[in-house]
Scaffold this motif. Structure first.
Motif, PDB file in Angstrom:
ATOM      1  N   GLU A   1     -48.008  -7.766 -15.630  1.00 27.73           N
ATOM      2  CA  GLU A   1     -49.373  -7.669 -14.420  1.00 27.73           C
ATOM      3  C   GLU A   1     -50.583  -8.020 -14.966  1.00 27.73           C
ATOM      4  N   VAL A   2     -51.369  -8.363 -13.899  1.00 26.91           N
ATOM      5  CA  VAL A   2     -52.765  -9.215 -13.815  1.00 26.91           C
ATOM      6  C   VAL A   2     -53.351  -8.201 -12.492  1.00 26.91           C
TER       7      VAL A   2
ATOM      8  N   ARG B   1     -61.955 -14.827  -7.678  1.00 28.79           N
ATOM      9  CA  ARG B   1     -61.432 -15.093  -6.726  1.00 28.79           C
ATOM     10  C   ARG B   1     -61.065 -15.786  -5.366  1.00 28.79           C
TER      11      ARG B   1
ATOM     12  N   GLY C   1     -57.230  -4.540  -6.762  1.00 26.22           N
ATOM     13  CA  GLY C   1     -55.660  -6.148  -6.886  1.00 26.22           C
ATOM     14  C   GLY C   1     -55.296  -5.744  -7.896  1.00 26.22           C
ATOM     15  N   ALA C   2     -53.662  -6.619  -7.697  1.00 29.60           N
ATOM     16  CA  ALA C   2     -52.793  -6.655  -8.819  1.00 29.60           C
ATOM     17  C   ALA C   2     -51.645  -7.888  -8.266  1.00 29.60           C
ATOM     18  N   THR C   3     -51.218  -7.917  -9.259  1.00 30.03           N
ATOM     19  CA  THR C   3     -50.160  -9.129  -9.063  1.00 30.03           C
ATOM     20  C   THR C   3     -49.021  -7.806  -9.267  1.00 30.03           C
ATOM     21  N   ALA C   4     -47.335  -8.711  -8.952  1.00 28.34           N
ATOM     22  CA  ALA C   4     -46.349  -8.446  -9.000  1.00 28.34           C
ATOM     23  C   ALA C   4     -45.554  -8.666 -10.111  1.00 28.34           C
ATOM     24  N   GLU C   5     -46.139  -9.308 -11.438  1.00 29.66           N
ATOM     25  CA  GLU C   5     -45.246 -10.242 -12.389  1.00 29.66           C
ATOM     26  C   GLU C   5     -45.178  -9.176 -13.406  1.00 29.66           C
TER      27      GLU C   5
ATOM     28  N   SER D   1     -50.285 -19.430 -16.527  1.00 29.78           N
ATOM     29  CA  SER D   1     -50.261 -18.772 -14.840  1.00 29.78           C
ATOM     30  C   SER D   1     -51.860 -18.569 -15.176  1.00 29.78           C
TER      31      SER D   1
ATOM     32  N   PHE E   1     -55.854 -17.273 -13.168  1.00 29.33           N
ATOM     33  CA  PHE E   1     -56.452 -16.355 -12.178  1.00 29.33           C
ATOM     34  C   PHE E   1     -57.743 -16.120 -12.379  1.00 29.33           C
TER      35      PHE E   1
ATOM     36  N   ARG F   1     -46.477 -16.850 -20.668  1.00 27.95           N
ATOM     37  CA  ARG F   1     -45.939 -16.119 -20.566  1.00 27.95           C
ATOM     38  C   ARG F   1     -44.109 -16.065 -21.148  1.00 27.95           C
TER      39      ARG F   1
ATOM     40  N   SER G   1     -56.910  -6.795 -11.343  1.00 29.22           N
ATOM     41  CA  SER G   1     -58.674  -6.681 -11.153  1.00 29.22           C
ATOM     42  C   SER G   1     -59.424  -5.360 -10.994  1.00 29.22           C
TER      43      SER G   1
END
Length: 131
Positions: free
Chosen positions: A85-86, A131, A97-101, A125, A127, A119, A88
């Motif tokens: 997950e990443v 933004r 904010g966040a990713t769903a990785e 990826s 980022f 990964r 912000s």
């Protein structure tokens, strides 16, 4: 600066080799990045800390997983967690904010503009901190 991964301590040195300031992080530091006159420190205990150049702590944020990468910007900081997950964080350390990785992270690189994430499945990826 010095990164002591065994003793929970961040030590920042002056150009003459004397200690400028130090801080107890509560866990071993795993990554350090600087930007906008601030030092961001991620730790294996899941904390991210933000310090001013003189060592004053601005904020700390617990994210529950080891921090493996950071991408500071004028609007806050990107935080890469070991799970993939990443997140912000804004300038006050509040998640916005966040990713769903869910694929684990093997490596990170902060380019000054993007946080690159390698990964476990071989993908990369990028980022953007702005933004």
């Amino acid at each position: 600066s010095g990164l002591d991964t065994n003793h929970r301590q961040l030590i920042v040195y002056r150009a003459d080799g004397e200690i400028h300031w130090d801080a107890d992080l509560g866990g071993a530091a795993s990554t350090v990045e600087c930007g906008d006159g601030r030092a961001f420190v991620g730790a294996v205990n899941g904390y991210v800390h933000c310090f001013s150049a003189d060592g004053r702590k601005h904020w700390s944020r617990f994210l529950a997983e080891p921090v493996v990468g950071l991408g500071p910007s004028s609007s806050g900081c990107l935080v890469a967690l070991s799970s993939g997950e990443v997140i912000s964080l804004d300038n006050d350390g509040v998640p916005n904010g966040a990713t769903a990785e869910s694929v684990g992270i093997t490596s990170t690189l902060w380019t000054g503009e993007e946080l690159l994430i390698g990964r476990e499945d071989g993908t990369i990826s990028a980022f953007s901190a702005t933004r």
